[in-house]
Design a protein around this motif. Structure first.
Motif, PDB file in Angstrom:
ATOM      1  N   HIS A 764     -19.290  23.784  10.623  1.00  0.00           N
ATOM      2  CA  HIS A 764     -18.589  23.955   9.351  1.00  0.00           C
ATOM      3  C   HIS A 764     -17.269  23.178   9.386  1.00  0.00           C
ATOM      4  CE1 HIS A 764     -17.864  25.828   5.521  1.00  0.00           C
ATOM      5  NE2 HIS A 764     -16.670  26.255   5.912  1.00  0.00           N
ATOM      6  N   ARG A 765     -16.617  23.229  10.514  1.00  0.00           N
ATOM      7  CA  ARG A 765     -15.359  22.504  10.706  1.00  0.00           C
ATOM      8  C   ARG A 765     -15.581  20.998  10.548  1.00  0.00           C
ATOM      9  NH1 ARG A 765     -13.835  24.657  15.843  1.00  0.00           N
ATOM     10  NH2 ARG A 765     -13.339  26.547  14.691  1.00  0.00           N
ATOM     11  N   PHE A 766     -16.723  20.552  11.064  1.00  0.00           N
ATOM     12  CA  PHE A 766     -17.044  19.132  10.923  1.00  0.00           C
ATOM     13  C   PHE A 766     -17.117  18.740   9.444  1.00  0.00           C
ATOM     14  CE2 PHE A 766     -20.550  16.303   9.814  1.00  0.00           C
ATOM     15  CZ  PHE A 766     -20.077  15.104  10.332  1.00  0.00           C
ATOM     16  N   LEU A 767     -17.785  19.571   8.649  1.00  0.00           N
ATOM     17  CA  LEU A 767     -17.925  19.245   7.222  1.00  0.00           C
ATOM     18  C   LEU A 767     -16.559  19.266   6.528  1.00  0.00           C
ATOM     19  CD1 LEU A 767     -21.209  21.090   6.191  1.00  0.00           C
ATOM     20  CD2 LEU A 767     -20.836  18.652   6.572  1.00  0.00           C
ATOM     21  N   ARG A 768     -15.721  20.199   6.923  1.00  0.00           N
ATOM     22  CA  ARG A 768     -14.378  20.247   6.318  1.00  0.00           C
ATOM     23  C   ARG A 768     -13.584  19.003   6.687  1.00  0.00           C
ATOM     24  NH1 ARG A 768     -13.426  25.958   7.460  1.00  0.00           N
ATOM     25  NH2 ARG A 768     -12.029  25.196   9.068  1.00  0.00           N
TER      26      ARG A 768
END
Length: 939
Positions: A764-768
RNA sequence: GCGGACGUGGCGUAAUGGUAGCCGCGCUGGCCUUAGGAGCCAGUGGUUUCGGCCGUGUGGGUUCGAGUCCCACCGUCCGCACCA
């Protein structure tokens, strides 16, 4: 700008639906690619996170192929007939169609939520009359064909009838249940009923009195793959062997083609082996033994023809037709009792008791090689359905025969040099043959001194030449029992004319499933369809009568069985090619364009069921000229099961106090499953837990570091373990893109693995992070600056890696590659980098990619973009060419990392004397060196 | 019994025969914050006298070089199984 995944995902899902972005038509200007998921049975429980694993992987592949310019067929549908809906109907009186449709609606909702690129205009449901019309149609065709063993294909039964009329069974090349022998005169003298019964011996779909798996618990017969260790796969009820008149499909006729086809397709070797095992080809010989004092011969099958000199008895299966014929009057009572006893046992009991029981028939067989007389026994360790249902007992070289011989005192004669058979048999097919024949015995055949393998071949040749028997290939695969005594399935297009099964005319199809007021068998023991008041007598019969122009006073009963689950799923991939065609299963044109499934994804549990049946069904359709590809599924990937990760709380016994996992050893505790929704990273939400049940409302907790830590275990995902993870919740909390990316990141697609939400924040952090690249505060931050060499290198490295990984279905490493790329790029906001990166991301995370694509200024869907072109020039490693020579002899150019000095290289190479010696005098093209060592020397 | 797959940090995993542990989780430290289940930075196989040394289930082998190839064993998982 915050990454508002909810708004983004909703927006694009609606747009895709409205604009039918994923609709596909035949388009001869483009290359096709057919990507298929095994369609699901819509169960009442809805999807859990395990189901979408395969759907997401295939969705990635389908989107990738589309970006590469392929015309991609990627459909979805429902395997709608099945037992759970029927059992629910029996319990509640609710029509199975109603529950099934509700479940389908729920499935659809969940599938849509994940952003899968199906062309829903092609949806099929197996319970839809427009669909099962073609299931019934195929059945009629199978009934009207036989399998020609010489041409190796199905042919019209009319051809076979013509042959019988002129020649009888002489020269017949047809796969049959039994070997029949009669003359043309005998055939022509038969009445209609006798002819019908006889033809059943060869029809591909046939009705016959056979041993079937009868499951009293389910009230129906089952196919072999639906039974495991004597229990029904569904429900786990005992299964017994019964002789019943049932429909079967002659899949055994296709055994060799099933085997041959495996060589041409891209499946895993383990799955191929599973199918080879199931088909169970074994080469051997059938040998005829004369019966002492009678004019008959009994045929046995053996793979160990070399052991004919060690035969000390014969054994018949209790069900063998020979038992009655060969039992002498004085043994009759004993044999009858034994046969009755075995009949009573379930399959499970017969297999679990490894005791070797048996009785003598009183008859003797004569060994054609030695003239020896050996007793004929009946024993349950011999199976009726395999080979000829009779075996020759060679105790020295077969462990079962050995045990039997030990128990009943038969001679154990070793036939292999040096083999010690005093304790157990020697089964291995190796060694030198001896005692064959034994000293002093006369025989035309002599095997002494040969290896076992040579001896087998020699005996086979001998047997064939002398007419004692024949070389024979046997298969373990059995014909599939095709009728079920259930309601919720396809009705048979069959009626009975003077007791003769007759096919409904094709123009009357479909024979629709009638309404019934109860779903249990009738009072007279007929299948549930017997409860139908309307169809058999009025509508359908009228149709049949009209079409067949028979005296319309006659009423013919319809077949009351329904087809098994695998019927509807056997040709659905063909129907997707042309789903609304009312004149054919699939049009010639559609079939020619789409041909076969290029990539098929589904669970390994179908290895010996659906994946065998649909291959046979397809081969039959190929023989008919309806389908064109011998193998329907060219590449197949089995996604692994996702297991549940259960959480526990530890109650101190006899109290309402719960101890954190780290402290549980200090108390006498009892672990209790806790609903995993109350647990995050193994830390319990105490308030939620207290509200879960009144029992816990006044619970006390012993914490560690101020937290309550739960224990955990990997178990099957199930309601009772409170460990079911619903994709809806993940989508709600993190978004569909995160769910998709995370499921791929979890590990290799084929591998079984537990669902563990621990790492989900990482993706999820990657997408953010990716989202943040597009924005500076609330304004778009994309700029037009040219990319640096380093950035281009990262980009092209990623293009290469992602392409390779998708092709290899290595989705987890692809996700890693994205993360590496983003780490390397830092805050690069250049259009020339972001644009191709967005396209690379599209298959994995289509929603955020679509949004980014539009933010980059495009107005058409990213699905119509082109996959970025790889430019190898950016991938060249930094290195310098450096000529180095040693002792004036070895001389080579080194390709070195630029950071390494010439001195260091020389030191490294010189230190390794052995290397130097090898290199002496040779011409060396290239030496690749990394700091500290030589990594590659190319001479 | 027959056939197949696999065995790498605390965890999920990664390595065309070429610097083992990429990426993520977790953990440690720091920064920023009223706060953190947010964000950023650094570290993270073991051991060490800081030179190294030891590390991919165990034991051998092939190779200049083995997690990877070969042999044996141990362990885990899967398929078939009185199939003659």
């Amino acid at each position: 700008m915050e990454y508002n995944f909810r708004a983004i995902e909703q927006k694009w899902q609606e747009t895709w639906k409205r604009e039918k972005t994923y609709r596909v038509e035949t388009d001869k200007s483009k290359k096709k690619c057919y990507v298929l998921d095994m369609f699901p049975y819509p169960s009442g429980a809805g999807l859990h996170v395990g189901h979408p694993l395969g759907y997401i992987a295939s969705d990635i592949y389908a989107r990738y192929k589309r970006l590469q310019g392929f015309n991609v067929l990627h459909p979805m549908g429902y395997d709608a007939y099945g037992l759970p809906a029927e059992q629910y109907a029996i319990k509640t009186g609710q029509h199975p169609e109603k529950t099934t449709m509700e479940n389908i609606a729920r499935y659809r909702e969940q599938l849509d939520m994940i952003g899968l690129c199906y062309d829903w205009d092609r949806e099929v449901k197996t319970c839809d009359p427009d669909y099962y019309k073609w299931t019934q149609w195929a059945f009629i065709k199978m009934f009207n064909h036989y399998y020609d063993t010489k041409a190796c294909k199905a042919k019209p039964i009319a051809d076979l009838e013509k042959h019988l009329e002129s020649y009888g069974t002489e020269g017949l090349t047809a796969a049959g249940s039994k070997e029949l022998f009669f003359t043309a005169e005998e055939w022509n003298a038969m009445d209609v009923k006798a002819k019908s019964d006889t033809l059943m011996n060869w029809r591909i779909a046939y009705k016959a009195e056979t041993m079937v798996n009868w499951c009293p618990g389910l009230g129906t017969v089952l196919a072999n793959d639906e039974v495991s260790e004597g229990l029904s796969v569904r429900g786990g009820y005992p299964v017994e062997q019964r002789k019943m008149s049932q429909w079967s499909l002659r899949v055994s006729a296709y055994a060799q083609r099933l085997l041959d086809g495996l060589e041409t397709i891209d499946w895993t070797s383990s799955l191929k082996d599973t199918q080879r095992n199931w088909i169970g080809r074994s080469e051997g010989a059938e040998i005829k033994y004369k019966i002492k004092g009678r004019d008959e011969e009994i045929t046995i099958f053996t793979t160990r023809a070399d052991t004919v000199f060690g035969v000390s008895f014969m054994v018949l299966a209790p069900e063998s037709e020979w038992v009655k014929k060969l039992t002498t009057p004085e043994h009759e009572a004993e044999v009858a009792e034994y046969v009755a006893e075995t009949k009573k046992k379930t399959e499970l009991e017969r297999k679990s008791q490894h005791n070797f029981t048996g009785v003598a028939t009183g008859s003797y067989a004569i060994n054609p090689f030695t003239g020896e007389e050996v007793p004929i026994w009946v024993a349950e360790y011999v199976i009726a359905g395999y080979g000829t249902g009779a075996v020759m007992g060679v105790p020295a070289h077969d462990s079962r025969d050995y045990e039997f011989a030990k128990k009943f005192g038969f001679k154990i004669k070793s036939l292999i040099e040096g083999a010690d058979v005093s304790e157990h048999s020697v089964d291995a097919k190796e060694g030198i043959v001896t005692n064959s024949p034994a000293e002093g015995l006369e025989s035309e055949l002599n095997l002494n001194g040969l290896t076992v393998k040579e001896a087998i071949e020699k005996t086979k040749r001998f047997v064939a030449e002398k007419g004692i028997g024949q070389v024979k290939v046997n298969y373990r695969i059995r014909d599939a029992i095709f009728s079920r005594q259930r309601y919720w399935g396809e009705p048979f297009p069959v009626y009975y004319k003077q007791g003769i099964p007759t096919m409904v005319p094709e123009e009357c199809l479909p024979i629709e499933l009638p309404q019934v007021d109860k779903y249990l068998p009738t009072e007279t023991g007929e299948p549930p369809l017997g409860n139908a008041k309307v169809w058999a007598w009025d509508e359908v019969n009228k149709k049949i009568v009209e079409n067949t122009k028979i005296d319309n006073q006659t009423v013919f009963p319809l077949d009351l069985n329904t087809m098994p689950g695998f019927a509807g799923s056997s040709a659905y991939y063909l129907r997707y090619m042309d789903p609304r065609n009312n004149d054919a299963l699939v049009s010639q044109e559609a079939d020619e364009y789409w041909q076969c499934v290029d990539l098929y994804l589904g669970g390994i549990e179908h290895a010996t069921g659906h994946l065998i049946y649909s291959r046979v069904w397809n081969k039959f359709l190929v023989d008919l000229g309806v389908a064109r590809e011998e193998e329907p599924f060219h590449k197949l990937i089995n996604q692994g099961m996702i297991q549940g990760r259960s959480n526990f709380v530890y109650r101190v016994k006899g109290t309402n106090t719960y101890v954190s996992a780290g402290l549980k050893d200090q108390y006498d505790v009892q672990p209790i499953h806790v609903l995993i929704d109350f647990v995050k990273n193994d830390v319990l939400d105490i308030e939620a837990f207290k509200k879960w049940s009144p029992e816990y409302s006044d619970a006390e907790f012993v914490l560690e570091d101020g937290k309550y830590v739960c224990g955990w275990a990997v178990e099957k995902m199930s309601k009772s373990m409170y460990n079911v993870v619903n994709p809806d919740n993940v989508v709600k909390d993190y978004g569909a893109d995160t769910l998709r990316l995370y499921e791929m990141f979890l590990g290799p697609i084929e591998q079984a693995k537990p669902w563990d939400t621990k790492g989900i924040d990482g993706v999820h952090r990657f997408l953010r992070k990716f989202w943040a690249l597009l924005w500076d505060g609330d304004t778009l931050a994309i700029n037009e600056e040219p990319a640096t060499q380093a950035e281009l290198k990262t980009l092209h490295k990623t293009i290469k890696k992602i392409g390779e990984d998708i092709e290899n279905f290595s989705m987890n490493t692809a996700v890693s590659a994205f993360m590496i790329a983003l780490n390397e790029l830092k805050v690069c906001r250049k259009r020339s980098i972001l644009e191709p990166l967005t396209i690379l991301l599209t298959p994995f995370v289509p929603h955020i990619a679509e949004e980014a694509w539009h933010l980059l200024g495009h107005t058409t869907t990213v699905c119509d973009a082109s996959w970025p072109v790889l430019e190898e020039q950016y991938l060249v490693e930094d290195s310098v060419q450096m000529p180095i020579s040693f002792n004036g002899k070895v001389r080579f150019n080194m390709e070195l990392p630029s950071a390494m000095s010439k001195e260091n290289v020389e030191k490294t190479v010189l230190a390794d004397e052995r290397t130097l010696k090898q290199l002496e005098g040779k011409s060396i093209k290239k030496v690749i060196v990394v700091p500290g060592r030589i990594v590659n020397i190319v001479c």
